[in-house]
Design an enzyme around this catalytic site. Structure first.
Site, PDB file in Angstrom:
ATOM      1  N   GLY A 208       0.835  -1.208   0.000  1.00  0.00           N
ATOM      2  CA  GLY A 208       0.000   0.000   0.000  1.00  0.00           C
ATOM      3  C   GLY A 208       0.863   1.247   0.000  1.00  0.00           C
ATOM      4  N   ASN A 209       0.260   2.385   0.294  1.00  0.00           N
ATOM      5  CA  ASN A 209       1.044   3.623   0.428  1.00  0.00           C
ATOM      6  C   ASN A 209       0.398   4.509   1.491  1.00  0.00           C
ATOM      7  OD1 ASN A 209      -0.909   5.518  -0.907  1.00  0.00           O
ATOM      8  ND2 ASN A 209      -0.545   4.123  -2.623  1.00  0.00           N
ATOM      9  N   HIS A 210       1.048   5.632   1.781  1.00  0.00           N
ATOM     10  CA  HIS A 210       0.630   6.460   2.921  1.00  0.00           C
ATOM     11  C   HIS A 210      -0.508   7.437   2.622  1.00  0.00           C
ATOM     12  CE1 HIS A 210       3.598   4.976   5.621  1.00  0.00           C
ATOM     13  NE2 HIS A 210       4.589   5.265   4.799  1.00  0.00           N
TER      14      HIS A 210
END
Ligand code: CTP
Length: 398
Positions: A208-210
């Protein structure tokens, strides 16, 4: 529609003034901030205390506060309001408004107000039909004031006919409808994407990412407040929309986001692609949880489809496509490259070199670049304000 609106309610001397209590309550319930100005006569029909309790604001009916000798500043009240509603509007007050006569606080506020004014007359049948009243109403309309027509029914005089003030619910609906139909994006459909995507590795893990989704949700809210019908395609996020009429489609992966976007793009007048879509996804998703048997472990990744670029290829001339670029170096050059490569009308550039910009934070610092390569640089602002800047440009492009 009335959420957050500053509404100045003028109450005149009429038996219908008793309905002002319900009107104030409904406006407050709709999220408006209500201040009330009364004529002295109207205080015989309903008390300032009732209206101040319901509006949760002081009620004004005199130029001066007798106890302190302080001035009730009519200019300030007039400038404060987003809209002014005079309900009930008596024949007497309408005549003063039409003639510019200022002999009480309400008429002084009316003359000072710069906002849209609505008036809901209340009077007896014969007064309503009188040529003087007809002329005054025409005069008020020629000034740009908007009539909320009275209803028909039994009047306080015992007569039956036209002249009864519109019911508070009707007044609230009238105001909401009028505000809605004047919004710049009414009848426009806009799709917004927001948040991250999660790419499954196995049943319990993902890449995923932030991205928090804050920027995309702020844009969706702003577009809805401008009257657009918004479809929000959202990756996994804890964000909530302010407006119930935003149609939210929850997705998890880049492939699901692509599918949702392809389904809705055709019917959209514009699309703002704010999501942080994964560029790569595992080539194979393990069916069972992967055990930690290996010392070294690598995951083979394959490219995801670039959703924005796909939409750019399908875009019709009457559609507006907006993308984002998050860059760390040669920011403008890279953003312009993306603008051209993906056939965009506007790109929103944020640089990770600007502190307070980008993922997670409540603020952002953006540069807007349109297809003519006009650049607009903005300072650090909260994401709601940034959304306002982006949507203002979108309105211009649409
Ligand atoms: N985007 C997309 N689909 C992808 C990747 C990105 O639609 N698979 C969109 C993003 O929503 C954003 C724009 O493309 O509006 C730019 O995203 P960004 O990550 O800055 O650029 P990329 O095109 O992915 O290029 P790179 O990561 O190489 O900078």
């Amino acid at each position: 529609m009335l959420e957050g609106k500053k509404i100045l309610l003028g109450v005149c001397g009429s038996i219908a003034a008793y309905k002002s209590a319900t009107l104030v309550r409904l406006l407050v319930k709709a999220g408006a901030n209500v201040q009330v100005v009364m004529t002295s006569d109207s205080t015989n029909f309903i008390t300032p205390l009732t209206l101040s309790t319901l509006s949760k604001n002081p009620v004004y009916h005199e130029y001066f506060k007798a106890e302190t000798g302080e001035w009730n500043n009519h200019v300030e009240l007039g400038l404060w309001a987003d809209i002014m509603v005079i309900a009930p509007a008596s024949a007497n007050t309408m005549a003063k408004m039409a003639g510019g006569l200022v002999d009480n606080l309400l008429t002084a506020v009316y003359l000072s107000a710069k906002c849209q004014v609505y008036f809901a007359p209340a009077m007896d049948l014969d007064m309503w039909k009188h040529n003087a009243t007809r002329d005054n109403i025409s005069q008020l309309q020629s000034f740009g004031n908007i009539l909320i027509p009275p209803g028909s029914g039994e009047l306080a005089s015992g007569l039956h006919g036209e002249g009864r003030m519109a019911e508070p619910e009707e007044i609230v609906n009238f105001l909401a409808d009028d505000i809605r139909k004047k919004l710049p994006l009414v009848n426009k459909r806009v799709m917004v994407t927001a948040g991250p995507t999660y790419e499954a590795i196995d049943p319990v893990r993902f890449i995923g990412n932030h991205s928090s989704g804050k920027m995309g949700f702020a844009i969706a809210d702003e577009l809805a407040s401008l009257g657009a019908s918004v479809t929000l395609v959202a990756g996994p996020t804890a964000q909530k929309s302010k407006y119930h009429n935003i149609k939210r489609i929850d997705i998890t992966s880049a492939a699901e986001m692509l599918e949702a976007c392809l389904q809705h793009f055709n019917q959209s007048d514009a699309c703002v692609m704010c999501a942080a879509v994964a560029d790569y996804t595992p080539a194979h998703v393990a069916e069972q949880k992967i055990k930690k048997t290996e010392e070294q472990f690598s995951i083979e990744l394959k490219k995801t489809t670039d959703i924005l670029k796909t939409l750019g290829k399908q875009k019709r001339n009457n559609q507006v496509l907006v993308g984002f670029a998050l860059e760390t170096n040669n920011e403008e050059e890279h953003a312009i490259e993306k603008l051209k490569k993906k056939n965009l009308d506007l790109i929103v550039l944020n640089s990770l070199n600007d502190s307070g910009a980008g993922f997670k934070s409540d603020t952002n610092k953006v540069t807007l670049i349109d297809s003519q390569l006009n650049k607009t640089h903005f300072g650090l602002k909260n994401k709601t304000e940034v959304a306002r800047d982006i949507c203002a440009k979108l309105v211009e492009l649409m």
